[in-house]
Design a protein around this motif. Structure first.
Motif, PDB file in Angstrom:
ATOM      1  N   UNK A   1      73.708  23.935 -48.761  1.00  0.00           N
ATOM      2  CA  UNK A   1      73.301  22.726 -48.056  1.00  0.00           C
ATOM      3  C   UNK A   1      74.072  22.601 -46.746  1.00  0.00           C
ATOM      4  N   UNK A   2      73.343  22.301 -45.683  1.00  0.00           N
ATOM      5  CA  UNK A   2      73.929  22.200 -44.353  1.00  0.00           C
ATOM      6  C   UNK A   2      74.203  20.735 -44.043  1.00  0.00           C
TER       7      UNK A   2
ATOM      8  N   UNK B   1      79.909  20.957 -38.722  1.00  0.00           N
ATOM      9  CA  UNK B   1      81.287  21.435 -38.815  1.00  0.00           C
ATOM     10  C   UNK B   1      81.444  22.374 -40.003  1.00  0.00           C
ATOM     11  N   UNK B   2      81.941  23.583 -39.708  1.00  0.00           N
ATOM     12  CA  UNK B   2      82.199  24.573 -40.745  1.00  0.00           C
ATOM     13  C   UNK B   2      83.468  25.315 -40.344  1.00  0.00           C
ATOM     14  N   UNK B   3      84.577  24.962 -40.970  1.00  0.00           N
ATOM     15  CA  UNK B   3      85.871  25.522 -40.583  1.00  0.00           C
ATOM     16  C   UNK B   3      86.260  26.770 -41.355  1.00  0.00           C
TER      17      UNK B   3
ATOM     18  N   UNK C   1      76.407  21.783 -31.600  1.00  0.00           N
ATOM     19  CA  UNK C   1      77.720  22.416 -31.749  1.00  0.00           C
ATOM     20  C   UNK C   1      77.896  22.719 -33.227  1.00  0.00           C
ATOM     21  N   UNK C   2      78.142  23.982 -33.531  1.00  0.00           N
ATOM     22  CA  UNK C   2      78.247  24.395 -34.930  1.00  0.00           C
ATOM     23  C   UNK C   2      79.424  25.342 -35.100  1.00  0.00           C
ATOM     24  N   UNK C   3      80.173  25.151 -36.182  1.00  0.00           N
ATOM     25  CA  UNK C   3      81.266  26.061 -36.482  1.00  0.00           C
ATOM     26  C   UNK C   3      82.587  25.345 -36.639  1.00  0.00           C
ATOM     27  N   UNK C   4      83.646  25.993 -36.174  1.00  0.00           N
ATOM     28  CA  UNK C   4      85.017  25.570 -36.421  1.00  0.00           C
ATOM     29  C   UNK C   4      85.492  24.634 -35.308  1.00  0.00           C
ATOM     30  N   UNK C   5      85.417  23.340 -35.554  1.00  0.00           N
ATOM     31  CA  UNK C   5      85.873  22.345 -34.586  1.00  0.00           C
ATOM     32  C   UNK C   5      86.179  21.053 -35.328  1.00  0.00           C
TER      33      UNK C   5
END
Length: 439
Positions: free
Chosen positions: A22-23, A40-42, A212-216
């Motif tokens: 799940x996103x 957000x995906x750290x 914006x997607x990813x590590x932030x």
């Protein structure tokens, strides 16, 4: 009893895996109308900044085709604060990669950076939006780049003209009738003022979505987004007048000769509804039944068993306003194109008159669930999907629940939708032939 326990455990495990996919996302609007989506995906030190603009080939003047794709290139030329030729150097020297692509419906730009360069990615995309330099040097340079791309991918590529021939015959009114790469003559004839006007009309914050997607960290990202994008002036609202095609009521026959091929091909093409419809998703399933894998009906019959075709493919080319359902085959040996059409039609008629088995339906659902999981398996894929579902579908959460639509499709719907759209009187048949030498 052991089998029962194992089956229950397997079902639980599969459910956990699907749930893990799940996103999570947050979306909001800036005061200038720009839509923002954050995911957000750290788990890995990577961040994607991307902007999708609601402009594609269908938004062009029929006398100036190719503009949207041209801008895909032109907006890398430079900005007020990024010197000409420096864009890619800045990205690569900071450990990143970037690219862009254009379709009939939208244009998408993105950068992938180590997560400590989020600010750089946001600044570069805000520069592209706020301070692009559109001058004659850049136009002339990118004109040659696009011409070379067309020569490589279309003019001199085997079967490179198939899409242009299909769409110009399938659509008579709608701007889908021309290709994304457009006409080089139109680009040559365009003035600098026309390019500037196109940029002013479509490349505005209220015609775009920023992902914006990813590590932030969200609070930090939101402040940066406001700092870099919040003050960009809103543009004029883009209004589109829907273009309706007349129904196809009798088979359209067309022929094209390609100097770059030795083996002919035949395309049977049906006009279909927009990508957002349930019918379009049912047609996706029909495609999978017909030609996805060596056990699919058309491949097994024409390539494996009867050896009449060296290749056969069926797919649903879905777009924002309409779609094209395409079945194509290349003959093997002395088999004719007419014979291939007859064989392909027989398999379609079976779908129109006989229900697929429950086993086939479960196999279909498994395949679509696998695609769904894979599409959400990378941060880059997630960023693209978030932008697409917002802009073209109007529902970002489809990234999580579109699979439920596919899983709810019944055997009866597959039969009925095949019967509704895939009929000889509703199609184009394109004979795509090797060009013969003239005496």
């Amino acid at each position: 009893m052991k089998r029962l326990y194992f089956s229950s455990f397997l079902a639980l495990l599969l459910g956990m895996n699907i749930y893990a996919q799940k996103v999570e996302f947050e979306e909001y609007d800036l005061s200038n109308g720009m839509h923002v989506i954050l995911h957000q995906d750290n788990s890995a030190p990577v961040v994607i900044t991307s902007v999708m603009y609601h402009v594609g080939a269908k938004d062009e003047n029929p006398e100036r085709t190719g503009f949207a794709h041209f801008f895909e290139h032109l907006l890398f030329e430079g900005t007020k604060n990024i010197k000409r030729g420096e864009w890619f150097k800045i990205v690569s020297s900071n450990g990143g990669t970037n690219n862009a692509n254009t379709t009939q419906d939208r244009t998408y730009y993105y950068e992938v950076f180590p997560s400590n360069n989020l600010q750089l990615g946001l600044w570069m995309e805000s520069e592209r939006l706020l301070h692009p330099i559109i001058n004659q040097i850049g136009v002339d340079t990118q004109n040659e780049v696009v011409k070379e791309e067309k020569r490589l991918r279309v003019d001199n590529a085997p079967y490179g003209q198939w899409m242009a021939q299909v769409f110009k015959n399938l659509f008579k009114k709608h701007p889908y009738r021309w290709t994304t790469i457009g006409s080089m003559e139109h680009l040559d004839a365009a003035t600098l003022e026309e390019f500037k006007a196109f940029n002013k009309k479509f490349y505005t914050p209220n015609n775009a979505v920023l992902v914006v997607a990813g590590d932030f960290e969200k609070d930090t990202a939101k402040k940066m987004i406001e700092d870099y994008f919040g003050s960009i002036p809103r543009g004029e609202d883009v209004t589109r007048t829907p273009v309706k095609e007349d129904p196809i009521t009798e088979e359209i026959k067309a022929t094209f000769e390609d100097p770059n091929i030795q083996i002919p091909a035949v395309f049977t093409v049906y006009r279909t509804p927009a990508m957002t419809t349930r019918d379009a998703r049912v047609l996706d399933m029909v495609s999978t039944i017909l030609s996805d894998g060596k056990s699919s009906r058309l491949y097994k019959k024409l390539v494996d068993e009867k050896k009449k075709a060296m290749q056969v493919v069926a797919f649903n080319y879905s777009l924002e306003d309409y779609g094209a359902y395409i079945v194509l085959a290349l003959p093997l040996g002395d088999n004719t194109l007419d014979d291939l059409v007859k064989e392909m039609d027989e398999e379609i008629v079976k779908l129109q008159t006989e229900l697929i088995s429950e086993k086939e339906l479960q196999k279909l659902r498994n395949k679509f669930e696998n695609r769904f999981v894979n599409s959400n398996s990378s941060v880059e894929g997630i960023a693209n999907s978030l932008a697409k579902y917002y802009m073209l579908y109007g529902d970002v959460n489809l990234i999580n629940n579109e699979i439920n639509i596919y899983n709810s499709i019944t055997r009866e719907e597959i039969r009925d939708i095949a019967k509704k759209y895939l009929n000889p009187s509703q199609r184009l048949v394109l004979d795509y032939l090797p060009k013969t030498a003239k005496e």
